[in-house]
Design an enzyme around this catalytic site. Structure first.
Site, PDB file in Angstrom:
ATOM      1  N   GLY A   1       1.740   2.090  -5.445  1.00 24.21           N
ATOM      2  CA  GLY A   1       2.484   2.717  -6.541  1.00 24.21           C
ATOM      3  C   GLY A   1       3.313   1.687  -7.303  1.00 24.21           C
ATOM      4  O   GLY A   1       3.275   1.635  -8.542  1.00 24.21           O
ATOM      5  N   LYS A   2       4.032   0.865  -6.563  1.00 25.57           N
ATOM      6  CA  LYS A   2       4.913  -0.110  -7.231  1.00 25.57           C
ATOM      7  C   LYS A   2       4.117  -1.320  -7.717  1.00 25.57           C
ATOM      8  O   LYS A   2       4.468  -1.933  -8.721  1.00 25.57           O
ATOM      9  CB  LYS A   2       6.054  -0.505  -6.296  1.00 25.57           C
ATOM     10  CG  LYS A   2       6.883   0.709  -5.880  1.00 25.57           C
ATOM     11  CD  LYS A   2       8.022   0.382  -4.964  1.00 25.57           C
ATOM     12  CE  LYS A   2       8.684   1.648  -4.449  1.00 25.57           C
ATOM     13  NZ  LYS A   2       7.928   2.314  -3.356  1.00 25.57           N
TER      14      LYS A   2
ATOM     15  N   CYS B   1      12.713   3.725   1.676  1.00 22.35           N
ATOM     16  CA  CYS B   1      12.839   5.141   1.294  1.00 22.35           C
ATOM     17  C   CYS B   1      13.591   5.837   2.429  1.00 22.35           C
ATOM     18  O   CYS B   1      13.108   6.806   2.995  1.00 22.35           O
ATOM     19  CB  CYS B   1      11.484   5.782   1.001  1.00 22.35           C
ATOM     20  SG  CYS B   1      10.272   5.597   2.304  1.00 22.35           S
TER      21      CYS B   1
ATOM     22  N   ASP C   1       0.164 -10.045   7.563  1.00 18.03           N
ATOM     23  CA  ASP C   1       1.489  -9.673   8.051  1.00 18.03           C
ATOM     24  C   ASP C   1       2.534 -10.440   7.233  1.00 18.03           C
ATOM     25  O   ASP C   1       2.574 -11.673   7.278  1.00 18.03           O
ATOM     26  CB  ASP C   1       1.563 -10.049   9.541  1.00 18.03           C
ATOM     27  CG  ASP C   1       2.899  -9.702  10.163  1.00 18.03           C
ATOM     28  OD1 ASP C   1       3.840  -9.379   9.407  1.00 18.03           O
ATOM     29  OD2 ASP C   1       2.995  -9.754  11.391  1.00 18.03           O
TER      30      ASP C   1
ATOM     31  N   ALA D   1       0.819  -1.220   0.000  1.00 20.88           N
ATOM     32  CA  ALA D   1       0.000   0.000   0.000  1.00 20.88           C
ATOM     33  C   ALA D   1       0.854   1.273   0.000  1.00 20.88           C
ATOM     34  O   ALA D   1       1.905   1.290   0.643  1.00 20.88           O
ATOM     35  CB  ALA D   1      -0.913  -0.014   1.223  1.00 20.88           C
ATOM     36  N   PRO D   2       0.405   2.323  -0.699  1.00 23.13           N
ATOM     37  CA  PRO D   2      -0.858   2.470  -1.441  1.00 23.13           C
ATOM     38  C   PRO D   2      -0.843   1.918  -2.865  1.00 23.13           C
ATOM     39  O   PRO D   2      -1.796   2.130  -3.612  1.00 23.13           O
ATOM     40  CB  PRO D   2      -1.061   3.983  -1.458  1.00 23.13           C
ATOM     41  CG  PRO D   2       0.336   4.535  -1.448  1.00 23.13           C
ATOM     42  CD  PRO D   2       1.173   3.580  -0.645  1.00 23.13           C
TER      43      PRO D   2
END
Ligand SMILES: C[S@@+](CC[C@H](N)C(=O)[O-])C[C@H]1O[C@@H](n2cnc3c(N)ncnc32)[C@H](O)[C@@H]1O
Length: 450
Positions: A271-272, A389, A317, A268-269
């Site tokens: 993008g990848k 990131c 998880d 989430a969200p």
């Protein structure tokens, strides 16, 4: 020349109060994005601009407040209002603002409107005299007060002192530049959904609307005069997604091919996830521990026209595969693990103030649990891509080395490693955020490890 904003007095005091509320939430440990989302839509854009500006100058503002108010107030919104008003008054008192995009009001308007903001909130009313006195004293003594902050790293670099010390230690030649990039305005970079449009089609549609872009990376575009996302052509048609140029490297590194079994373990969200599906008709499982955030993956894939029967969204998880894994190995696993997000501070200027030094150790442990579990679901001949990131080496190169020391059969393949945030560069003319990439493969059966 100094830009002076015009906003009706009532509107300005309301905006100040709304921004102070959001900043107060950050002072209480909550995210600025969530705090802004709770504001009334009519005050949100103005409050966001002020709150973002304040977060980028919060080290200096907090240090000034500490000099001007003997005991730190326990009222978070008062902390927010004092910090915000000091930031803005500091700009108002500069002959030439250091930042040409800084919100700029006359000192008189600011003091008056800050006091009105305090007056208009019942819990702040008792402090309106304090707000007035602090701002007026700052007006009188600005130069002397700033001189007292000369050796205060948090005030000088607008990052917590522990963060400045960590970057100084880890990046002796670049730390000041890295801190500076965190305070710059991030570019608006898009990734074209090549299933729906070509990059030149999108560029043309934008140009027809008077919006100019430059190419960024393989399929990205940087919008040269950013504006609200939903007003850009092609959003509803799913022609593009917002994604930093550094993040656009992830999906191609896994080299997805039709029919491959792919796991996006912290999706989430999305993008990848979307990028992987744009590149090939893979069989994809997108996992996230947060059900609400995973809903956004579904919404994003639907807008982009990428929701197919071979796509499974699972709330689970990643560190506990027995709960979600059917025992068939994955050819490619994307481990975009939770991290301190120290590489995306210019997009989320509150991150630096929300983190504590102990958070680094916490995310390192969590990442290790997830990586160990994910390695067990990689098929022979398959790959695992570790992404964060972050620019803290504990969450990057040190984590990759730990992984190899634990999984001797893993082979490290070529990947960018530590990508530092920058304000211009080859991936994107407007620069990119900070990421770490390490790619590992599990040798196929009968294949000797390298
Ligand atoms: C860095 S974000 C992922 C960004 C996403 N890959 C993208 O490109 O849009 C990390 C995600 O990991 C999720 N997460 C955290 N702990 C997790 C766990 N134990 N298992 C699965 N997901 C987890 C968080 O909810 C968050 O959505």
């Amino acid at each position: 020349m100094k830009r002076t904003m015009t906003q009706s007095s009532t509107a300005l005091s309301h905006t100040l109060l709304a921004a102070a509320n959001a900043l107060g939430e950050v002072e209480s440990g909550r995210s600025l994005t969530d705090a802004l989302a709770r504001l009334r839509p009519d005050v949100r854009p103005g409050a966001q601009a002020l709150a973002f500006y304040a977060m980028r100058h919060w080290g200096r503002a907090s240090a000034l407040r500490a000099l001007l108010v003997e005991r730190a107030p326990s009222h978070p919104v008062l902390l927010g209002l004092l910090g915000l008003s000091l930031c803005l008054l500091d700009v108002a008192l500069q002959d030439e603002p250091h930042d040409p995009d800084a919100p700029s009001y006359t000192p008189h308007t600011l003091v008056d409107q800050s006091v009105s903001a305090a007056q208009s909130d019942r819990s702040l009313t008792p402090f309106k005299g304090l707000v007035n006195a602090v701002l007026r004293r700052f007006q009188r003594e600005r130069a002397a007060l700033l001189a007292r902050l000369a050796s205060d790293d948090a005030a000088r670099y607008n990052h917590p002192a522990w963060w400045v010390a960590a970057l100084r230690r880890d990046y002796p030649g670049q730390w000041e530049q890295l801190l500076e990039v965190d305070n710059a305005h991030p570019p608006l970079t898009l990734r074209v959904n090549t299933r729906r449009a070509t990059r030149s089609q999108v560029t043309q549609a934008f140009a027809d609307a008077g919006i100019y872009c430059a190419d960024a990376g393989e399929s990205g575009l940087v919008v040269l005069d950013p504006r609200p996302i939903a007003s850009l052509p092609g959003y509803d048609l799913g022609w593009w997604s917002v994604q930093d140029a550094g993040a656009q490297l992830a999906a191609p590194l896994l080299d997805p091919k039709p029919g491959m079994r792919v796991l996006d373990a912290c999706a989430a969200p999305g993008g990848k996830t979307a990028h992987l599906l744009e590149l090939a008709d893979v069989e994809l499982t997108a996992l996230d521990v947060d059900a609400q955030r995973l809903d956004r993956v579904g919404q994003n894939l639907a807008r982009l026209g990428l929701m197919r029967k071979e796509v499974r969204l699972v709330v689970a998880d990643a560190a506990r595969p027995h709960a979600w894994w059917d025992g068939r190995g994955f050819d490619a696993v994307l481990a975009d693990v939770p991290c301190t997000a120290s590489g995306i501070v210019r997009r989320h200027p509150d991150i630096r103030w929300l983190r504590k030094p102990s958070d680094v150790g916490h995310t390192v442990r969590l990442q290790r649990q997830i990586l160990d579990a994910l390695w067990s679901v990689v098929a022979p001949g398959g790959k695992l891509l570790l992404v964060t990131c972050s620019i803290f080496p504990e969450e990057g190169e040190m984590q990759a080395k730990w992984f190899l020391s634990r999984h001797h059969e893993a082979v490290r393949l070529t990947a960018p490693g530590q990508l530092l945030p920058c304000a211009s560069g080859p991936l994107d003319p407007a620069g990119h955020d900070g990421f770490f990439y390490a790619l590992f493969s599990r040798p196929a059966a009968g294949q000797a490890p390298a």
